[in-house]
Enzyme design. Structure first.
Site, PDB file in Angstrom:
ATOM      1  N   ASP A  64       0.821  -1.203   0.000  1.00 25.37           N
ATOM      2  CA  ASP A  64       0.000   0.000   0.000  1.00 25.37           C
ATOM      3  C   ASP A  64       0.859   1.257   0.000  1.00 25.37           C
ATOM      4  O   ASP A  64       2.073   1.199   0.205  1.00 25.37           O
ATOM      5  CB  ASP A  64      -0.908   0.017   1.235  1.00 25.37           C
ATOM      6  CG  ASP A  64      -2.006  -1.034   1.181  1.00 25.37           C
ATOM      7  OD1 ASP A  64      -2.347  -1.485   0.069  1.00 25.37           O
ATOM      8  OD2 ASP A  64      -2.518  -1.408   2.253  1.00 25.37           O
ATOM      9  N   TYR A 125       6.946  -9.750   6.887  1.00 26.61           N
ATOM     10  CA  TYR A 125       6.939  -8.309   7.110  1.00 26.61           C
ATOM     11  C   TYR A 125       7.508  -7.999   8.490  1.00 26.61           C
ATOM     12  O   TYR A 125       7.474  -8.831   9.396  1.00 26.61           O
ATOM     13  CB  TYR A 125       5.510  -7.758   7.055  1.00 26.61           C
ATOM     14  CG  TYR A 125       4.932  -7.596   5.673  1.00 26.61           C
ATOM     15  CD1 TYR A 125       4.989  -6.365   5.015  1.00 26.61           C
ATOM     16  CD2 TYR A 125       4.305  -8.657   5.028  1.00 26.61           C
ATOM     17  CE1 TYR A 125       4.431  -6.204   3.752  1.00 26.61           C
ATOM     18  CE2 TYR A 125       3.756  -8.508   3.764  1.00 26.61           C
ATOM     19  CZ  TYR A 125       3.821  -7.281   3.124  1.00 26.61           C
ATOM     20  OH  TYR A 125       3.286  -7.120   1.875  1.00 26.61           O
TER      21      TYR A 125
END
Length: 285
Positions: A64, A125
């Protein structure tokens, strides 16, 4: 989307990283917004002198706006002649053409059946946050979230454990039509470094939209004492979005690494990744 490369083309794997601060995410968008995919495809077209032809990238995980990547992976199918002509100097030419907030570190011919998205078996992540009363180190301000309440890392790890495994993460995802929210969360752990920065490591076979940042938002509420360690698990079991779960800001999130199976397992993995999943006992009728 096929795993077969068209005759006359070669599939090339790209390993890359970027600082997402000034990007509107990975994927190309209408309206001239700056994206990572757009920058790399434009640079590739320029350095290969392809004029009007754009060779489209497929990525392991679309990030994003504002999210960073250290170990992103993509692939592109190039004509055999173009690859043969440019392969020796392509990496250096891209370095000279790309803006400084995105780098391609390696370009190599991919093994048969490789697909940057569907071949991946996990994505890892890291989310970084500090509860230092003085705020964030100015040199880290674009990569670390400041949380202005003291955080109990032990309580956060306790709250994370029930979230591991295969679940429907609808309560922690932004729903998309036709897409499943069933994922296998392989790791969710937090550790405080010597500098006081808390790093959350989050690894799963795949992630749905806003999943990592929602999970971190829930754990922060536990860490600062606003909720008990059993609360994130209750939210998961409820299966619906809870207004108390905040999607934390994107700048603390970095895609660190993407994992792939051995070359001989790529085809099987691609097929498996395309199958729509359901939880055990969830029938069709």
């Amino acid at each position: 989307m096929s795993d077969e490369v068209e005759p006359g083309f070669v599939r090339v794997r790209l390993d890359l990283s970027y600082d997402g601060s000034a990007f509107s995410g990975w994927a190309k968008q209408a309206g001239g917004r700056r994206t990572v995919q757009g920058e790399i495809e434009d640079a590739l077209r320029t350095v290969t002198r392809s004029r009007e032809t754009t060779y489209e990238l497929t990525v392991a995980g679309r990030t994003d706006a504002g999210v960073h990547a250290r170990g992103q992976v993509a692939h592109v199918d190039l004509p055999e002649g173009l690859w043969a002509e440019h392969r020796e100097k392509l990496l250096k030419r891209l370095a000279g053409r790309l803006p400084k907030d995105v780098r391609v570190w390696s370009l190599r011919e991919a093994p048969s059946g490789f697909n940057a998205r569907f071949s991946a078996v996990w994505r890892r992540y890291a989310y970084r946050v500090t509860d230092n009363p003085g705020g964030v180190d100015p040199l880290l301000r674009s990569h670390v979230l400041w949380h202005d309440w003291p955080l109990d890392v032990g309580a956060m790890n306790e709250a994370a454990r029930p979230l591991l495994g295969e679940h429907d993460f609808a309560a922690y995802c932004k729903k998309r039509d036709g897409a499943t929210t069933i994922r296998t969360l392989q790791e969710l752990s937090l550790a405080r470094g010597a500098d006081g920065v808390i790093t959350a490591t989050v690894r799963a076979d795949a992630f749905c939209h806003n999943m990592v940042r929602s999970l971190i938002g829930a754990l922060l509420f536990v860490g600062d004492g606003h909720r008990g360690p059993d609360w994130p698990g209750k939210v998961l079991a409820a299966g619906v979005r809870d207004s108390a779960v905040h999607v934390v800001r994107p700048h603390g999130l970095t895609l660190e690494e993407v994992g792939y199976p051995a070359d001989e397992l790529l085809a099987a993995r691609n097929k498996e990744a395309r199958n729509r999943r359901s939880l055990p006992g969830a029938g069709c009728c």
